[in-house]
Design a protein around this motif. Structure first.
Motif, PDB file in Angstrom:
ATOM      1  N   PHE A  23       9.623 -14.438  -3.219  1.00  0.00           N
ATOM      2  CA  PHE A  23       9.714 -13.586  -2.032  1.00  0.00           C
ATOM      3  C   PHE A  23      10.959 -12.698  -2.058  1.00  0.00           C
ATOM      4  N   LYS A  24      11.993 -13.155  -2.772  1.00  0.00           N
ATOM      5  CA  LYS A  24      13.169 -12.296  -2.936  1.00  0.00           C
ATOM      6  C   LYS A  24      12.772 -11.067  -3.764  1.00  0.00           C
ATOM      7  N   ASN A  25      12.014 -11.299  -4.834  1.00  0.00           N
ATOM      8  CA  ASN A  25      11.542 -10.177  -5.664  1.00  0.00           C
ATOM      9  C   ASN A  25      10.617  -9.257  -4.864  1.00  0.00           C
ATOM     10  N   TYR A  26       9.796  -9.857  -4.045  1.00  0.00           N
ATOM     11  CA  TYR A  26       8.868  -9.090  -3.195  1.00  0.00           C
ATOM     12  C   TYR A  26       9.656  -8.168  -2.250  1.00  0.00           C
ATOM     13  N   MET A  27      10.676  -8.719  -1.584  1.00  0.00           N
ATOM     14  CA  MET A  27      11.464  -7.914  -0.660  1.00  0.00           C
ATOM     15  C   MET A  27      12.290  -6.856  -1.397  1.00  0.00           C
ATOM     16  N   HIS A  28      12.646  -7.164  -2.647  1.00  0.00           N
ATOM     17  CA  HIS A  28      13.468  -6.253  -3.455  1.00  0.00           C
ATOM     18  C   HIS A  28      12.815  -4.866  -3.579  1.00  0.00           C
ATOM     19  N   VAL A  29      11.483  -4.811  -3.647  1.00  0.00           N
ATOM     20  CA  VAL A  29      10.818  -3.516  -3.866  1.00  0.00           C
ATOM     21  C   VAL A  29      10.585  -2.742  -2.566  1.00  0.00           C
ATOM     22  N   LYS A  30      11.144  -3.229  -1.470  1.00  0.00           N
ATOM     23  CA  LYS A  30      11.005  -2.559  -0.160  1.00  0.00           C
ATOM     24  C   LYS A  30       9.523  -2.369   0.193  1.00  0.00           C
ATOM     25  N   PRO A  31       8.829  -3.476   0.411  1.00  0.00           N
ATOM     26  CA  PRO A  31       7.383  -3.403   0.635  1.00  0.00           C
ATOM     27  C   PRO A  31       7.030  -3.080   2.084  1.00  0.00           C
ATOM     28  N   TYR A  32       7.476  -1.919   2.502  1.00  0.00           N
ATOM     29  CA  TYR A  32       7.174  -1.493   3.879  1.00  0.00           C
ATOM     30  C   TYR A  32       7.131   0.029   3.921  1.00  0.00           C
ATOM     31  N   PHE A  33       6.530   0.521   4.964  1.00  0.00           N
ATOM     32  CA  PHE A  33       6.309   1.945   5.147  1.00  0.00           C
ATOM     33  C   PHE A  33       7.617   2.655   5.477  1.00  0.00           C
ATOM     34  N   MET A  34       7.899   3.749   4.763  1.00  0.00           N
ATOM     35  CA  MET A  34       9.103   4.531   5.052  1.00  0.00           C
ATOM     36  C   MET A  34       8.712   5.971   5.334  1.00  0.00           C
ATOM     37  N   SER A  35       9.160   6.481   6.461  1.00  0.00           N
ATOM     38  CA  SER A  35       8.883   7.878   6.796  1.00  0.00           C
ATOM     39  C   SER A  35      10.006   8.410   7.674  1.00  0.00           C
ATOM     40  N   SER A  36      10.400   9.666   7.409  1.00  0.00           N
ATOM     41  CA  SER A  36      11.472  10.264   8.214  1.00  0.00           C
ATOM     42  C   SER A  36      10.895  10.929   9.468  1.00  0.00           C
ATOM     43  N   GLU A  37       9.575  11.066   9.519  1.00  0.00           N
ATOM     44  CA  GLU A  37       8.937  11.779  10.639  1.00  0.00           C
ATOM     45  C   GLU A  37       8.215  10.826  11.583  1.00  0.00           C
ATOM     46  N   GLU A  38       8.122  11.261  12.800  1.00  0.00           N
ATOM     47  CA  GLU A  38       7.265  10.576  13.763  1.00  0.00           C
ATOM     48  C   GLU A  38       5.848  11.106  13.573  1.00  0.00           C
ATOM     49  N   PRO A  39       4.823  10.337  13.830  1.00  0.00           N
ATOM     50  CA  PRO A  39       3.471  10.873  13.699  1.00  0.00           C
ATOM     51  C   PRO A  39       3.221  12.025  14.666  1.00  0.00           C
ATOM     52  N   LYS A  40       2.498  13.059  14.175  1.00  0.00           N
ATOM     53  CA  LYS A  40       2.245  14.235  15.034  1.00  0.00           C
ATOM     54  C   LYS A  40       1.357  13.860  16.214  1.00  0.00           C
ATOM     55  N   GLU A  41       0.390  13.001  15.918  1.00  0.00           N
ATOM     56  CA  GLU A  41      -0.426  12.508  17.035  1.00  0.00           C
ATOM     57  C   GLU A  41       0.073  11.091  17.341  1.00  0.00           C
ATOM     58  N   LYS A  42      -0.793  10.233  17.836  1.00  0.00           N
ATOM     59  CA  LYS A  42      -0.316   8.885  18.131  1.00  0.00           C
ATOM     60  C   LYS A  42      -0.116   8.073  16.868  1.00  0.00           C
ATOM     61  N   GLU A  43      -0.763   8.509  15.786  1.00  0.00           N
ATOM     62  CA  GLU A  43      -0.664   7.760  14.529  1.00  0.00           C
ATOM     63  C   GLU A  43      -0.727   8.730  13.366  1.00  0.00           C
ATOM     64  N   PHE A  44      -0.232   8.265  12.205  1.00  0.00           N
ATOM     65  CA  PHE A  44      -0.378   9.065  10.991  1.00  0.00           C
ATOM     66  C   PHE A  44      -1.843   9.017  10.571  1.00  0.00           C
ATOM     67  N   ARG A  45      -2.383  10.150  10.194  1.00  0.00           N
ATOM     68  CA  ARG A  45      -3.790  10.171   9.809  1.00  0.00           C
ATOM     69  C   ARG A  45      -3.928  10.363   8.301  1.00  0.00           C
ATOM     70  N   GLN A  46      -5.031   9.816   7.767  1.00  0.00           N
ATOM     71  CA  GLN A  46      -5.309   9.947   6.342  1.00  0.00           C
ATOM     72  C   GLN A  46      -6.788  10.216   6.152  1.00  0.00           C
ATOM     73  N   THR A  47      -7.110  10.843   5.023  1.00  0.00           N
ATOM     74  CA  THR A  47      -8.522  10.986   4.662  1.00  0.00           C
ATOM     75  C   THR A  47      -8.976   9.649   4.046  1.00  0.00           C
ATOM     76  N   PRO A  48     -10.278   9.402   4.019  1.00  0.00           N
ATOM     77  CA  PRO A  48     -10.763   8.171   3.371  1.00  0.00           C
ATOM     78  C   PRO A  48     -10.296   8.066   1.916  1.00  0.00           C
ATOM     79  N   ASP A  49     -10.239   9.225   1.209  1.00  0.00           N
ATOM     80  CA  ASP A  49      -9.792   9.192  -0.200  1.00  0.00           C
ATOM     81  C   ASP A  49      -8.330   8.768  -0.297  1.00  0.00           C
TER      82      ASP A  49
END
Ligand code: SF4
Ligand code: FES
Length: 237
Positions: A111-137
């Motif tokens: 789990f130390k190795n797991y945390m080492h790779v920063k396994p979480y979402f990083m973004s400098s922006e707030e979502p334009k709508e209520k959430e970040f949107r993505q295409t299915p692809d």
């Protein structure tokens, strides 16, 4: 049918080394091995150390080495690992990590190795709508990584950790890094690259495919590692 379950035992408070203890049990071919192990603990030996939670292949906590291969005990039927009356099933703790007690290993390093790779979402922006949107692809691109249940099987089966470099980051950590690096909403690639691109990081992987063979979620781990290596090389060139 009557079978024998040979379990590797070790209690750090009383044993200087591991030993094998045999348990005779009556089991149905369709019983799950986890049920049999809990039955042994409940009726024959309450001192047996075993970790489990969901019992449905979701939490990843009951991975162990069964007849020489990493598997989830809750997803393993007796008929998968015991061929008829009198069969013997060999059960051992995961490899490449210190044994805490019997079938439980100390997962701190994993789990130390797991945390080492920063396994979480990083973004400098707030979502334009209520959430970040993505295409299915775009969503599909990181589907593989979302399947990981952190069961430690790939880390246990990795021959590079066992034979070459015990400090190798390990397969699951790279899968988790890829899960976020391949996410169109994420901006953490540069930071994660530093966590992967060093001698004990992603590079010790020799593509031996043992991780891919044992992953209970069918993740194409070796492919993901090689894809991530190429991504780093392209970024640096
Ligand atoms: S990649 Fe597969 S084997 Fe490795 S921890 Fe995740 S689910 Fe388990
Ligand atoms: S107990 Fe949760 S995966 Fe087996």
């Amino acid at each position: 049918m009557k079978i024998t379950v040979e379990i590797q035992r070790f209690n750090p408070e009383s044993d200087s080394k591991s030993y094998t203890r045999k348990y005779e049990v009556d089991a149905e071919p369709t019983d799950r091995l986890l049920t049999v192990l809990l039955d042994i603990k409940g009726t024959q030996d309450p001192t047996l150390g075993i970790r489990k939670s969901c019992a449905h292949g979701v939490c990843g906590s009951d991975a162990m080495v069964i007849n020489g291969k990493e598997r989830l005990a809750c997803k393993t039927l007796i008929k998968d690992v015991a061929q008829g009356e009198g069969a013997v099933i060999c059960v051992e703790p995961l490899r490449n990590l210190p044994i805490q007690r019997d079938l439980m290993v100390d997962q701190d390093k994993f789990f130390k190795n797991y945390m080492h790779v920063k396994p979480y979402f990083m973004s400098s922006e707030e979502p334009k709508e209520k959430e970040f949107r993505q295409t299915p692809d775009e969503r599909q691109k990181f589907e593989e990584g979302t399947k990981c249940i952190l069961c430690v099987s790939c880390y246990s089966a990795c021959p590079v950790i066992q034979e070459v470099n015990p400090n190798f980051l390990g397969p699951a950590a790279v899968v988790q890094a890829a899960r976020f690096n391949d996410d169109s909403r994420d901006e953490g690639f540069e930071e994660r690259l530093l966590q992967l691109d060093y001698p004990d990081g992603i590079w010790p992987c020799e593509s031996r495919f043992e991780c891919t063979r044992v992953c209970p979620r069918g993740i194409k781990i070796t492919k993901t590692i090689n894809f991530t290596k190429r991504k780093i090389q392209q970024h640096k060139s």
